[in-house]
Design a protein around this motif. Structure first.
Motif, PDB file in Angstrom:
ATOM      1  N   LYS A 231       0.813  -1.213   0.000  1.00 51.81           N
ATOM      2  CA  LYS A 231       0.000   0.000   0.000  1.00 51.81           C
ATOM      3  C   LYS A 231       0.850   1.268   0.000  1.00 51.81           C
ATOM      4  O   LYS A 231       0.429   2.313  -0.517  1.00 51.81           O
ATOM      5  CB  LYS A 231      -0.943  -0.004   1.201  1.00 51.81           C
ATOM      6  CG  LYS A 231      -2.014   1.074   1.146  1.00 51.81           C
ATOM      7  CD  LYS A 231      -3.080   0.872   2.210  1.00 51.81           C
ATOM      8  CE  LYS A 231      -4.003  -0.283   1.868  1.00 51.81           C
ATOM      9  NZ  LYS A 231      -5.124  -0.426   2.837  1.00 51.81           N
ATOM     10  N   HIS A 232       2.066   1.213   0.559  1.00 51.53           N
ATOM     11  CA  HIS A 232       2.908   2.415   0.602  1.00 51.53           C
ATOM     12  C   HIS A 232       3.367   2.832  -0.789  1.00 51.53           C
ATOM     13  O   HIS A 232       3.811   3.974  -0.986  1.00 51.53           O
ATOM     14  CB  HIS A 232       4.123   2.184   1.508  1.00 51.53           C
ATOM     15  CG  HIS A 232       5.124   1.223   0.958  1.00 51.53           C
ATOM     16  ND1 HIS A 232       4.947  -0.139   1.006  1.00 51.53           N
ATOM     17  CD2 HIS A 232       6.317   1.429   0.325  1.00 51.53           C
ATOM     18  CE1 HIS A 232       5.979  -0.742   0.448  1.00 51.53           C
ATOM     19  NE2 HIS A 232       6.822   0.184   0.016  1.00 51.53           N
ATOM     20  N   ASN A 233       3.244   1.918  -1.766  1.00 49.92           N
ATOM     21  CA  ASN A 233       3.615   2.261  -3.150  1.00 49.92           C
ATOM     22  C   ASN A 233       2.449   2.841  -3.951  1.00 49.92           C
ATOM     23  O   ASN A 233       2.639   3.290  -5.083  1.00 49.92           O
ATOM     24  CB  ASN A 233       4.145   1.028  -3.872  1.00 49.92           C
ATOM     25  CG  ASN A 233       5.548   0.651  -3.440  1.00 49.92           C
ATOM     26  OD1 ASN A 233       6.358   1.524  -3.138  1.00 49.92           O
ATOM     27  ND2 ASN A 233       5.841  -0.640  -3.401  1.00 49.92           N
TER      28      ASN A 233
END
Length: 374
Positions: free
Chosen positions: A240-242
């Motif tokens: 999700k951080h990407n």
């Protein structure tokens, strides 16, 4: 005494010529991406762009600009984007697979997969079929709920938050309730009118047939086989951080990411450029019977309009090609597949506005010309 050296020289020359030609081709593609990628972000309304090219088994990608205004953070191959309606081509692949597995037929009355009374999905005794849902000829509205219809055309700065709020308050039960209120005004299969609601309804059909959710069907259908670990409707916490955000029109505040409270088969997939290149490889695999079926023309309309399993099918001097545009309130992309040249082109930007589609398609055309002429 010079003959052995002459033969060796000729042999080396013949061996190295193909390698040099391949190197020249690689340089041509890389230079074309650099040239047109830099030109794309010179537009003051554009923040960033990612360009991917698949050509004859080789993959190329470059990234330009910044994901967040003023922060200088250029996208990478790992940046995950919302790909909007390009998701529909993946949905079409799943439907083609179901057809070949004899799970469904494109001529099926869609009410076969619905619980309850949907007599409204018939006009002049002609019911809506799976084929008509995929070719946007069902007569269903652009969106359900109908309050979304016309929202993006308004162009105001509040479009992203308004869409987010409408999506957040909507669910599948409400979708079926609204579906019962749809009033068809023409015979299905006769008029082309783009419908995200129809694509969402296909998501329900697929989940009903297989008794699995769409993310599982995508993984089993092709994501796992092609190593596309960063593509999904629901991105897991690890990746999700990407997932990036984008900008609507001239907004300086990023648009919220989609919630996808329905099946998301109309436009909810997220993907990075590495996976997009793998998806191009899949779509260029002419030996894959599902790909062949999904590219088959199911509807021909006016102005050279041809539609396959959601794909727009185009015929010109570059042969028969396949394309689809996708957009959300913060991102847009365009994917082109040219089997004649074993070529795929993808351009993704985290900016969404009325002029963005033309910028994407014109850049793709310039890349195509640069690659094909050499």
């Amino acid at each position: 005494m010079y003959r052995p050296y002459l033969l060796l020289f000729l042999f080396c020359g013949l061996f190295l010529l193909p390698l040099q030609a391949q190197k020249d081709k690689t340089n041509t593609i890389e230079k074309a991406i650099t040239k047109h990628g830099q030109a794309f972000v010179r537009d003051k309304g554009i923040n960033s762009v990612s360009i991917g090219i698949f050509k004859a088994g080789k993959r190329y990608s470059q990234h330009f600009g910044e994901l967040e205004k003023g922060k200088g953070n250029t996208p990478t191959d790992e940046t995950i984007y919302e790909i909007g309606s390009v998701t529909k081509t993946m949905t079409g692949y799943l439907v083609a697979k179901a057809v070949l597995e004899q799970k469904i037929s494109i001529s099926d009355d869609v009410r076969r997969y619905l619980d309850g009374d949907f007599q409204n999905l018939v006009y002049n005794d002609k019911p809506i079929t799976i084929q008509q849902l995929m070719t946007h000829t069902s007569g269903l509205p652009m969106f359900l709920p109908t309050t979304m219809n016309g929202l993006f055309e308004q162009g105001g700065e509040n479009v992203p938050t308004t869409y987010f709020d409408l999506e957040k308050s909507y669910n599948k039960d409400q979708f079926f309730k609204d579906l019962k209120e749809v009033d068809l005004t023409y015979e299905p299969g006769t008029v082309y009118s783009y419908s995200n609601a129809g694509a969402e309804l296909i998501g329900h059909v697929l989940e009903t047939v297989y008794q699995k959710d769409i993310d599982i069907l995508l993984r089993e259908g092709f994501l796992d086989e092609y190593g596309m670990a960063n593509t999904a409707i629901k991105i897991d916490e690890i990746r999700k951080h990407n997932l990036t955000q984008g900008y609507w029109m001239n907004n300086t505040t990023p648009s919220p990411n989609q919630l996808n409270t329905l099946w998301a088969t109309g436009g909810g997939a997220k993907m990075n450029m590495l996976d997009m290149l793998s998806y191009m490889a899949l779509q260029l695999n002419g030996k894959n019977p599902v790909v062949v079926e999904s590219h088959r023309v199911l509807y021909e309309g006016e102005k050279l309009l041809r539609v396959g399993y959601f794909w727009r099918v185009w015929k010109d001097k570059y042969g028969t090609s396949y394309n689809h545009h996708g957009g959300t309130s913060g991102m847009q992309n365009w994917l082109f597949i040219f089997p004649k040249y074993d070529l795929g082109i993808s351009i993704i930007t985290n900016q969404s506005g009325f002029k963005t589609p033309n910028k994407l398609s014109s850049t793709a055309k310039k890349l195509l010309k640069a690659i094909v002429k050499n």
